[in-house]
Motif scaffolding. Structure first.
Motif, PDB file in Angstrom:
ATOM      1  N   CYS A  13      75.395  61.928  34.823  1.00 50.25           N
ATOM      2  CA  CYS A  13      74.390  60.866  34.796  1.00 50.25           C
ATOM      3  C   CYS A  13      74.474  60.133  33.460  1.00 50.25           C
ATOM      4  O   CYS A  13      75.299  60.472  32.601  1.00 50.25           O
ATOM      5  CB  CYS A  13      72.996  61.443  35.035  1.00 50.25           C
ATOM      6  SG  CYS A  13      72.410  62.521  33.715  1.00 50.25           S
ATOM      7  N   GLU A  14      73.614  59.153  33.286  1.00 56.05           N
ATOM      8  CA  GLU A  14      73.689  58.331  32.075  1.00 56.05           C
ATOM      9  C   GLU A  14      73.442  59.121  30.789  1.00 56.05           C
ATOM     10  O   GLU A  14      73.851  58.699  29.716  1.00 56.05           O
ATOM     11  CB  GLU A  14      72.738  57.127  32.156  1.00 56.05           C
ATOM     12  CG  GLU A  14      71.276  57.482  32.228  1.00 56.05           C
ATOM     13  CD  GLU A  14      70.764  57.708  33.643  1.00 56.05           C
ATOM     14  OE1 GLU A  14      69.557  57.964  33.783  1.00 56.05           O
ATOM     15  OE2 GLU A  14      71.550  57.656  34.604  1.00 56.05           O
ATOM     16  N   THR A  15      72.831  60.292  30.885  1.00 57.40           N
ATOM     17  CA  THR A  15      72.627  61.138  29.701  1.00 57.40           C
ATOM     18  C   THR A  15      73.705  62.207  29.587  1.00 57.40           C
ATOM     19  O   THR A  15      73.576  63.145  28.820  1.00 57.40           O
ATOM     20  CB  THR A  15      71.236  61.795  29.732  1.00 57.40           C
ATOM     21  OG1 THR A  15      71.104  62.553  30.931  1.00 57.40           O
ATOM     22  CG2 THR A  15      70.138  60.753  29.641  1.00 57.40           C
ATOM     23  N   GLN A  16      74.774  62.069  30.353  1.00 57.50           N
ATOM     24  CA  GLN A  16      75.962  62.917  30.342  1.00 57.50           C
ATOM     25  C   GLN A  16      75.702  64.345  30.829  1.00 57.50           C
ATOM     26  O   GLN A  16      76.421  65.266  30.482  1.00 57.50           O
ATOM     27  CB  GLN A  16      76.621  62.913  28.967  1.00 57.50           C
ATOM     28  CG  GLN A  16      77.099  61.539  28.569  1.00 57.50           C
ATOM     29  CD  GLN A  16      77.828  61.519  27.246  1.00 57.50           C
ATOM     30  OE1 GLN A  16      77.961  62.520  26.571  1.00 57.50           O
ATOM     31  NE2 GLN A  16      78.316  60.354  26.885  1.00 57.50           N
ATOM     32  N   ILE A  53      71.374  57.112  43.645  1.00 58.75           N
ATOM     33  CA  ILE A  53      72.393  56.647  42.714  1.00 58.75           C
ATOM     34  C   ILE A  53      72.407  55.122  42.761  1.00 58.75           C
ATOM     35  O   ILE A  53      72.534  54.532  43.834  1.00 58.75           O
ATOM     36  CB  ILE A  53      73.774  57.224  43.072  1.00 58.75           C
ATOM     37  CG1 ILE A  53      73.752  58.748  42.905  1.00 58.75           C
ATOM     38  CG2 ILE A  53      74.872  56.585  42.225  1.00 58.75           C
ATOM     39  CD1 ILE A  53      75.004  59.456  43.397  1.00 58.75           C
ATOM     40  N   GLY A  57      80.415  54.332  37.740  1.00 58.34           N
ATOM     41  CA  GLY A  57      81.616  53.896  37.039  1.00 58.34           C
ATOM     42  C   GLY A  57      82.732  54.877  37.346  1.00 58.34           C
ATOM     43  O   GLY A  57      82.520  56.086  37.299  1.00 58.34           O
ATOM     44  N   TRP A  79      81.633  50.265  39.684  1.00 60.53           N
ATOM     45  CA  TRP A  79      82.301  49.602  38.570  1.00 60.53           C
ATOM     46  C   TRP A  79      83.556  50.369  38.211  1.00 60.53           C
ATOM     47  O   TRP A  79      83.537  51.582  38.118  1.00 60.53           O
ATOM     48  CB  TRP A  79      81.374  49.578  37.345  1.00 60.53           C
ATOM     49  CG  TRP A  79      80.143  48.784  37.566  1.00 60.53           C
ATOM     50  CD1 TRP A  79      78.966  49.243  38.079  1.00 60.53           C
ATOM     51  CD2 TRP A  79      79.954  47.403  37.311  1.00 60.53           C
ATOM     52  NE1 TRP A  79      78.050  48.233  38.154  1.00 60.53           N
ATOM     53  CE2 TRP A  79      78.636  47.081  37.682  1.00 60.53           C
ATOM     54  CE3 TRP A  79      80.780  46.404  36.815  1.00 60.53           C
ATOM     55  CZ2 TRP A  79      78.131  45.795  37.559  1.00 60.53           C
ATOM     56  CZ3 TRP A  79      80.264  45.123  36.684  1.00 60.53           C
ATOM     57  CH2 TRP A  79      78.953  44.839  37.056  1.00 60.53           C
TER      58      TRP A  79
END
Length: 91
Positions: A13-16, A53, A57, A79
């Motif tokens: 996720c965006e916070t890895q 979701i 990417g 992306w």
């Protein structure tokens, strides 16, 4: 007997934080995009995350015509770079 090829996949996720991971005997990533997205959403659902979701990417190894076409029917933005595509020329 040929050498074994192992290919690891991870979705973060965006916070890895890793939300899905798998190891398979595939030489490339092209066939792994859809299964990994599904696994990530199932894992998120299993721990009570109601959010879908929204964007994904992926590196060029996941690029294929089939993945591109499939992304047109998804609810998230996909992306990533494409292989062998050149931008149109201004000439």
């Amino acid at each position: 007997m040929g050498a074994c090829t192992y290919n690891g996949q991870a979705v973060v996720c965006e916070t890895q934080v890793i939300v899905a991971a798998d190891l398979m005997q595939e030489e490339n990533d092209c066939q792994q995009l859809d299964p990994m997205v599904k696994q990530a959403q199932e894992d998120l659902d299993a721990v009570g995350v109601d959010q879908r979701i929204g964007a994904l990417g992926a590196d060029a190894g996941y690029w294929s015509e089939a993945n591109c076409a499939a992304s047109m029917t998804t609810t998230f933005d996909l992306w990533g770079p494409t292989r062998g595509c050149n931008p149109p020329s201004d000439e």
